[in-house]
Structures are given as structure tokens and as C-alpha cells.
Design a protein around this motif. Structure first.
Motif, PDB file in Angstrom:
ATOM      1  N   LEU A  18      28.228  81.441 150.023  1.00 27.72           N
ATOM      2  CA  LEU A  18      29.322  80.588 150.480  1.00 27.72           C
ATOM      3  C   LEU A  18      29.540  80.671 151.984  1.00 27.72           C
ATOM      4  CD1 LEU A  18      31.986  81.388 147.741  1.00 27.72           C
ATOM      5  CD2 LEU A  18      30.400  79.447 147.823  1.00 27.72           C
ATOM      6  N   SER A  19      29.417  81.883 152.533  1.00 26.77           N
ATOM      7  CA  SER A  19      29.626  82.056 153.971  1.00 26.77           C
ATOM      8  C   SER A  19      28.769  83.196 154.490  1.00 26.77           C
ATOM      9  CB  SER A  19      31.104  82.304 154.296  1.00 26.77           C
ATOM     10  OG  SER A  19      31.503  83.576 153.846  1.00 26.77           O
ATOM     11  N   VAL A  20      28.480  83.117 155.787  1.00 26.89           N
ATOM     12  CA  VAL A  20      27.627  84.102 156.458  1.00 26.89           C
ATOM     13  C   VAL A  20      28.249  84.418 157.812  1.00 26.89           C
ATOM     14  CG1 VAL A  20      25.309  84.615 157.314  1.00 26.89           C
ATOM     15  CG2 VAL A  20      25.599  83.045 155.386  1.00 26.89           C
ATOM     16  N   LEU A  34      29.158  86.208 151.689  1.00 28.74           N
ATOM     17  CA  LEU A  34      30.117  85.995 150.610  1.00 28.74           C
ATOM     18  C   LEU A  34      29.376  85.144 149.582  1.00 28.74           C
ATOM     19  CD1 LEU A  34      33.041  86.896 150.305  1.00 28.74           C
ATOM     20  CD2 LEU A  34      33.734  84.622 151.049  1.00 28.74           C
ATOM     21  N   ILE A  35      29.259  85.643 148.346  1.00 23.62           N
ATOM     22  CA  ILE A  35      28.407  85.015 147.332  1.00 23.62           C
ATOM     23  C   ILE A  35      29.215  84.712 146.078  1.00 23.62           C
ATOM     24  CG2 ILE A  35      26.314  85.277 145.954  1.00 23.62           C
ATOM     25  CD1 ILE A  35      25.442  87.426 148.044  1.00 23.62           C
ATOM     26  N   ASP A  36      29.081  83.490 145.560  1.00 21.93           N
ATOM     27  CA  ASP A  36      29.752  83.061 144.334  1.00 21.93           C
ATOM     28  C   ASP A  36      28.823  83.280 143.148  1.00 21.93           C
ATOM     29  OD1 ASP A  36      31.127  81.840 142.283  1.00 21.93           O
ATOM     30  OD2 ASP A  36      31.156  79.854 143.202  1.00 21.93           O
ATOM     31  N   PHE A  37      29.249  84.151 142.213  1.00 21.79           N
ATOM     32  CA  PHE A  37      28.477  84.423 141.008  1.00 21.79           C
ATOM     33  C   PHE A  37      29.066  83.738 139.779  1.00 21.79           C
ATOM     34  CE2 PHE A  37      27.213  87.909 143.778  1.00 21.79           C
ATOM     35  CZ  PHE A  37      25.843  87.854 143.639  1.00 21.79           C
ATOM     36  N   GLY A  38      30.023  82.818 139.967  1.00 17.11           N
ATOM     37  CA  GLY A  38      30.620  82.106 138.838  1.00 17.11           C
ATOM     38  C   GLY A  38      31.502  83.022 138.010  1.00 17.11           C
ATOM     39  N   LYS A  44      31.608  87.876 145.420  1.00 14.61           N
ATOM     40  CA  LYS A  44      31.340  89.240 145.893  1.00 14.61           C
ATOM     41  C   LYS A  44      30.806  89.171 147.314  1.00 14.61           C
ATOM     42  CE  LYS A  44      30.388  91.292 141.392  1.00 14.61           C
ATOM     43  NZ  LYS A  44      31.366  92.361 141.394  1.00 14.61           N
ATOM     44  N   LYS A  45      30.999  90.280 148.040  1.00 10.43           N
ATOM     45  CA  LYS A  45      30.499  90.348 149.408  1.00 10.43           C
ATOM     46  C   LYS A  45      29.424  91.422 149.510  1.00 10.43           C
ATOM     47  CE  LYS A  45      34.353  93.272 150.726  1.00 10.43           C
ATOM     48  NZ  LYS A  45      35.467  93.504 151.613  1.00 10.43           N
ATOM     49  N   THR A  46      28.547  91.225 150.469  1.00  8.12           N
ATOM     50  CA  THR A  46      27.486  92.192 150.718  1.00  8.12           C
ATOM     51  C   THR A  46      26.982  92.015 152.139  1.00  8.12           C
ATOM     52  OG1 THR A  46      25.439  93.146 149.822  1.00  8.12           O
ATOM     53  CG2 THR A  46      25.542  90.746 149.961  1.00  8.12           C
ATOM     54  N   SER A  47      26.177  92.949 152.590  1.00  9.01           N
ATOM     55  CA  SER A  47      25.474  92.776 153.852  1.00  9.01           C
ATOM     56  C   SER A  47      23.985  92.754 153.538  1.00  9.01           C
ATOM     57  CB  SER A  47      25.806  93.896 154.836  1.00  9.01           C
ATOM     58  OG  SER A  47      25.304  95.120 154.379  1.00  9.01           O
ATOM     59  N   SER A  80      30.252  96.786 150.574  1.00  7.37           N
ATOM     60  CA  SER A  80      29.258  95.940 149.931  1.00  7.37           C
ATOM     61  C   SER A  80      29.435  96.044 148.421  1.00  7.37           C
ATOM     62  CB  SER A  80      27.851  96.387 150.336  1.00  7.37           C
ATOM     63  OG  SER A  80      26.881  95.582 149.711  1.00  7.37           O
ATOM     64  N   GLU A  81      29.471  94.891 147.737  1.00 11.37           N
ATOM     65  CA  GLU A  81      29.745  94.856 146.296  1.00 11.37           C
ATOM     66  C   GLU A  81      28.539  94.465 145.449  1.00 11.37           C
ATOM     67  OE1 GLU A  81      34.361  93.534 146.258  1.00 11.37           O
ATOM     68  OE2 GLU A  81      32.922  91.955 146.836  1.00 11.37           O
ATOM     69  N   CYS A  82      27.429  94.115 146.069  1.00 14.36           N
ATOM     70  CA  CYS A  82      26.223  93.753 145.328  1.00 14.36           C
ATOM     71  C   CYS A  82      25.025  93.955 146.242  1.00 14.36           C
ATOM     72  CB  CYS A  82      26.288  92.312 144.812  1.00 14.36           C
ATOM     73  SG  CYS A  82      26.437  91.048 146.081  1.00 14.36           S
TER      74      CYS A  82
END
Length: 109
Positions: A18-20, A34-38, A44-47, A80-82
Motif C-alpha cells: 500500500l505504501s513505501v 505497509l502491506i494489505d493481507f486482507g 502489516k508493516k515491515t522493512s 517489523s510484523e512480517c
């Protein structure tokens, strides 16, 4: 070697970026994603150290594969969440992704 049951414990899912943002505090050149996993996983966010092959603009809307059930990891002041998955060649990381657009949250088996 790991067992099949060990592999089945790892939860790999499809998500859409979704965003970088740049991550200047990281020791190695990285982005914050920022990633949408439905549903029901949500966002979730990660680097990720993917700055050599991808611009921020090229990543928006891209589907990726990530492990979503690792424990959270603190990187500086960022949590980081994933873990986004990719093939590594030197400093270049090529992101894994589905060949066609699919529903966010689908599990990789």
C-alpha cells in the motif's frame, strides 16, 4: 532437513503493498512497507532491503509473498510484523509474487 510439519507451520500469504517509505535509520539501504493481507490478517508493516531493484513508486500496488507468523522484530524504532520473501543475488533481492493478481491473504502451500 526439516519435516513437512515444520514447513506447514510457516504461514506464507499474498499481500499488496500500500505504501513505501525510505528507512534512513536502517543499517543497510531499506524501505518501510505497509502491506494489505486482507481479512482477517489486515495491514502489516515491515522493512525490506529491496532498494537496488525497486523504486518506491514501482512497489505501490505490487503483490508479494510474505511470512506473516514470525514474531515481531524491532529494527531501530521500527517494528517489523512480517517477512517479505525474495531471491537474493549479492545485494539484489527479487521479490516473490503470484504470476497473476489474486486475492490478498491467500495462503501459499
Amino acid at each position: 532437513e526439516i519435516t513437512w510439519s515444520d514447513f506447514k507451520k510457516m504461514e506464507m500469504r499474498i499481500g499488496t503493498i500500500l505504501s513505501v517509505r525510505d528507512f534512513p535509520e536502517a543499517l543497510k539501504s531499506s524501505y518501510q512497507l505497509l502491506i494489505d493481507f486482507g481479512a482477517p490478517l489486515g495491514i502489516k508493516k515491515t522493512s525490506a532491503q529491496i532498494t537496488t531493484l525497486y523504486t518506491k513508486e514501482a512497489l505501490i500496488g505490487r503483490q508479494i509473498v510474505a511470512v506473516v507468523n514470525f514474531p515481531r522484530k524491532q529494527i531501530g524504532r521500527f517494528i517489523s510484523e512480517c517477512l517479505v520473501l525474495g531471491a537474493i543475488s549479492g545485494k539484489d533481492v527479487t521479490l516473490l509474487h503470484p504470476g497473476i493478481q489474486v486475492e490478498n491473504g491467500l495462503r501459499i502451500n
